[in-house]
Design a protein around this motif. Structure first.
Motif, PDB file in Angstrom:
ATOM      1  N   LEU A  74      -4.891   3.437  -4.678  1.00 26.21           N
ATOM      2  CA  LEU A  74      -5.966   3.490  -5.665  1.00 26.21           C
ATOM      3  C   LEU A  74      -5.486   4.368  -6.810  1.00 26.21           C
ATOM      4  O   LEU A  74      -5.071   5.510  -6.598  1.00 26.21           O
ATOM      5  N   THR A  75      -5.529   3.845  -8.047  1.00 30.26           N
ATOM      6  CA  THR A  75      -4.979   4.598  -9.170  1.00 30.26           C
ATOM      7  C   THR A  75      -5.793   4.400 -10.440  1.00 30.26           C
ATOM      8  O   THR A  75      -6.427   3.361 -10.628  1.00 30.26           O
ATOM      9  N   ASN A  76      -5.762   5.420 -11.296  1.00 30.44           N
ATOM     10  CA  ASN A  76      -6.317   5.298 -12.642  1.00 30.44           C
ATOM     11  C   ASN A  76      -5.215   5.424 -13.691  1.00 30.44           C
ATOM     12  O   ASN A  76      -5.484   5.658 -14.862  1.00 30.44           O
ATOM     13  N   GLY A  77      -3.976   5.268 -13.265  1.00 31.06           N
ATOM     14  CA  GLY A  77      -2.850   5.328 -14.186  1.00 31.06           C
ATOM     15  C   GLY A  77      -2.225   6.699 -14.285  1.00 31.06           C
ATOM     16  O   GLY A  77      -1.053   6.821 -14.618  1.00 31.06           O
ATOM     17  N   GLN A  78      -2.979   7.730 -13.975  1.00 35.35           N
ATOM     18  CA  GLN A  78      -2.443   9.093 -13.970  1.00 35.35           C
ATOM     19  C   GLN A  78      -2.299   9.609 -12.547  1.00 35.35           C
ATOM     20  O   GLN A  78      -1.271  10.167 -12.179  1.00 35.35           O
ATOM     21  N   VAL A  79      -3.329   9.397 -11.744  1.00 33.83           N
ATOM     22  CA  VAL A  79      -3.322   9.844 -10.351  1.00 33.83           C
ATOM     23  C   VAL A  79      -3.195   8.621  -9.449  1.00 33.83           C
ATOM     24  O   VAL A  79      -3.891   7.618  -9.646  1.00 33.83           O
ATOM     25  N   TYR A  80      -2.298   8.717  -8.465  1.00 34.51           N
ATOM     26  CA  TYR A  80      -2.063   7.626  -7.522  1.00 34.51           C
ATOM     27  C   TYR A  80      -2.385   8.129  -6.113  1.00 34.51           C
ATOM     28  O   TYR A  80      -1.708   9.017  -5.596  1.00 34.51           O
ATOM     29  N   ASN A  81      -3.429   7.573  -5.498  1.00 33.21           N
ATOM     30  CA  ASN A  81      -3.833   7.946  -4.147  1.00 33.21           C
ATOM     31  C   ASN A  81      -3.350   6.885  -3.157  1.00 33.21           C
ATOM     32  O   ASN A  81      -3.714   5.713  -3.265  1.00 33.21           O
ATOM     33  N   PHE A  82      -2.538   7.306  -2.186  1.00 34.95           N
ATOM     34  CA  PHE A  82      -2.000   6.399  -1.177  1.00 34.95           C
ATOM     35  C   PHE A  82      -2.735   6.618   0.149  1.00 34.95           C
ATOM     36  O   PHE A  82      -2.857   7.747   0.619  1.00 34.95           O
ATOM     37  N   TYR A  83      -3.179   5.511   0.754  1.00 38.06           N
ATOM     38  CA  TYR A  83      -3.945   5.565   1.996  1.00 38.06           C
ATOM     39  C   TYR A  83      -3.244   4.746   3.078  1.00 38.06           C
ATOM     40  O   TYR A  83      -2.495   3.808   2.796  1.00 38.06           O
ATOM     41  N   THR A  84      -3.517   5.099   4.332  1.00 35.61           N
ATOM     42  CA  THR A  84      -3.097   4.277   5.459  1.00 35.61           C
ATOM     43  C   THR A  84      -4.184   4.358   6.524  1.00 35.61           C
ATOM     44  O   THR A  84      -5.334   4.699   6.209  1.00 35.61           O
ATOM     45  N   ASP A  85      -3.850   4.062   7.787  1.00 33.08           N
ATOM     46  CA  ASP A  85      -4.876   4.002   8.840  1.00 33.08           C
ATOM     47  C   ASP A  85      -4.559   4.984   9.965  1.00 33.08           C
ATOM     48  O   ASP A  85      -4.417   4.593  11.128  1.00 33.08           O
ATOM     49  N   LEU A  86      -4.474   6.258   9.632  1.00 33.14           N
ATOM     50  CA  LEU A  86      -4.174   7.280  10.634  1.00 33.14           C
ATOM     51  C   LEU A  86      -5.356   7.548  11.559  1.00 33.14           C
ATOM     52  O   LEU A  86      -5.181   7.793  12.754  1.00 33.14           O
ATOM     53  N   ASP A  87      -6.572   7.513  11.024  1.00 30.36           N
ATOM     54  CA  ASP A  87      -7.748   7.896  11.804  1.00 30.36           C
ATOM     55  C   ASP A  87      -8.173   6.817  12.792  1.00 30.36           C
ATOM     56  O   ASP A  87      -8.604   7.120  13.914  1.00 30.36           O
ATOM     57  N   ALA A  88      -8.073   5.555  12.387  1.00 31.41           N
ATOM     58  CA  ALA A  88      -8.449   4.435  13.259  1.00 31.41           C
ATOM     59  C   ALA A  88      -7.584   3.238  12.886  1.00 31.41           C
ATOM     60  O   ALA A  88      -7.407   2.957  11.699  1.00 31.41           O
ATOM     61  N   PRO A  89      -7.038   2.510  13.876  1.00 33.09           N
ATOM     62  CA  PRO A  89      -6.154   1.379  13.581  1.00 33.09           C
ATOM     63  C   PRO A  89      -6.839   0.328  12.708  1.00 33.09           C
ATOM     64  O   PRO A  89      -8.000  -0.028  12.928  1.00 33.09           O
ATOM     65  N   ASN A  90      -6.113  -0.142  11.710  1.00 29.66           N
ATOM     66  CA  ASN A  90      -6.564  -1.224  10.834  1.00 29.66           C
ATOM     67  C   ASN A  90      -7.819  -0.872  10.042  1.00 29.66           C
ATOM     68  O   ASN A  90      -8.520  -1.755   9.547  1.00 29.66           O
ATOM     69  N   ARG A  91      -8.103   0.420   9.914  1.00 29.99           N
ATOM     70  CA  ARG A  91      -9.223   0.868   9.088  1.00 29.99           C
ATOM     71  C   ARG A  91      -8.715   1.938   8.131  1.00 29.99           C
ATOM     72  O   ARG A  91      -8.189   2.964   8.558  1.00 29.99           O
ATOM     73  N   MET A  92      -8.870   1.687   6.849  1.00 29.47           N
ATOM     74  CA  MET A  92      -8.326   2.597   5.852  1.00 29.47           C
ATOM     75  C   MET A  92      -8.992   3.968   5.935  1.00 29.47           C
ATOM     76  O   MET A  92     -10.214   4.075   6.041  1.00 29.47           O
ATOM     77  N   ASP A  93      -8.171   5.013   5.909  1.00 26.74           N
ATOM     78  CA  ASP A  93      -8.695   6.375   5.974  1.00 26.74           C
ATOM     79  C   ASP A  93      -9.539   6.700   4.744  1.00 26.74           C
ATOM     80  O   ASP A  93      -9.355   6.128   3.668  1.00 26.74           O
ATOM     81  N   ASP A  94     -10.453   7.652   4.918  1.00 29.12           N
ATOM     82  CA  ASP A  94     -11.284   8.086   3.795  1.00 29.12           C
ATOM     83  C   ASP A  94     -10.502   8.963   2.819  1.00 29.12           C
ATOM     84  O   ASP A  94     -10.843   9.031   1.638  1.00 29.12           O
TER      85      ASP A  94
END
Length: 366
Positions: free
Chosen positions: A112-132
């Protein structure tokens, strides 16, 4: 316009970049900022085998929803990218489709990005569910070299998803702890103040004591950081070796014919490097990451301007920041003959408008 996922590759000359089209309509941040982001991980936005714009993956009853980009590898979705306007902060509440698509595809990374900040997510908390919360946050105005090294594992040339996922948990919590510590140093919370007060003060933690120690804790934290920085500087200077001629001042700086290659740094102690100069330097460094390793882009401050150089070499100028004028800031960029042209800018974000010139200067020194 949406590209087909067939093997046909659009012509660069005849096809407009879909991202640029959406950006111009204000849907995807600033064009120059997103250009820097796309180039930093080196995927070809014109090749639908690598990047599929306006990717569709119907989820449940919702049909026809599109996400800005899907980054592909071996015909499988590896990363999902959603872009927001550069004028708004990133908020997952406005990225609900990113959550849904993450669960509906094989993607393990969401961006998720606005061109300046880039936030990278994965599923560490629950499989196949994007972390908050993201496991990696890259801010182009304040680049952490440690994060750049991890980000390189997601580039097209050296894609290593397993390595990224294995490091994601540590990155996530270390980054969050660092941000929490930074917040406490800037604005100490009651718990932080109480924690340190209890170690140096035997009385009751009253409202008056809290107010008194809030400023004391903030001051102590600031002084501690300064002491650490000064200690490192003293160590570095103490191990430097100088010849007797250099110490006595007998050696004079070499003079070069080109204005861009003159000795650009004054040795006077009254030079003050401002936060804006450091922020501008970070932006130029972010732009240059597409051409060379970040550590090769160095800076030197002088009385009249802030110089940005390749390999800390005066003969390899990249840009100059002329921020000392009270009412107007300028950025100086160089042509192939190392002639500087100054351009007025209204904000630091406008530095991105000179991204291609900056990259060309770097390439000219390679």
């Amino acid at each position: 316009m949406r590209h087909s996922s067939s093997s046909h590759t659009p012509s660069r000359a005849s096809s407009a970049d879909p991202a640029e089209h959406r950006i111009e309509q204000g849907q995807c941040g600033d064009a120059h900022q997103h250009d820097a982001g796309r180039r930093s991980i080196r995927y070809d936005v014109f090749d639908p085998r690598e990047v599929v714009p306006e990717f569709t993956a119907d989820v449940g009853l919702k049909k026809g929803e599109k996400i800005d980009y899907a980054i592909m590898r071996d015909s499988e979705v590896q990363m999902l990218v959603e872009c927001k306007s550069s004028t708004i902060p990133l908020d997952l509440e406005d990225a609900s489709q990113l959550f849904r698509y993450f669960a509906a595809t094989n993607a393990r990374i969401a961006l998720l990005t606005n061109g300046q900040v880039y936030n990278f997510y994965t599923d560490l908390d629950a499989p196949n569910r994007m972390d908050d919360k993201p496991f990696l946050v890259l801010d182009l105005t304040d680049i952490d070299p440690v994060l750049v090294a991890e980000l390189s594992k997601l580039t097209e040339e050296t894609f290593d998803l397993d390595s990224v996922i294995s490091a994601a948990e540590e990155l996530k919590y270390v980054s969050q702890i660092k941000r929490a510590i930074g917040t406490e140093f800037r604005e100490p919370s009651d718990d932080w103040v109480k924690f340190f007060t209890a170690r140096v003060y035997a009385g009751s933690f009253t409202q008056k004591v809290r107010e008194q120690f809030t400023s004391l804790v903030a001051k102590a934290a600031s002084q501690y950081l300064n002491d650490q920085v000064n200690g490192r500087l003293k160590t570095a200077l103490g191990t430097s070796e100088f010849t007797s001629a250099e110490v006595s001042g007998d050696l004079k700086p070499k003079q070069h014919s080109s204005d861009a290659t003159e000795n650009e740094v004054d040795s006077n102690s009254d030079i003050v490097t401002t936060p804006e100069e450091l922020e501008g330097y970070a932006i130029v460094k972010a732009i240059g990451c597409s051409e060379v390793r970040p550590e090769r882009i160095a800076s030197r401050d002088a009385k009249s301007y802030f110089a940005i150089l390749l390999d800390d070499n005066n003969r390899k100028p990249i840009a100059r920041l002329h921020f000392n004028h009270r009412t107007q800031k300028y950025i100086g960029v160089f042509d192939a003959d190392k002639n500087e042209t100054r351009h007025a800018i209204g904000s630091l974000d406008e530095i991105y408008q000179f991204a291609e010139v900056i990259r060309a200067s770097i390439r000219g020194h390679l």
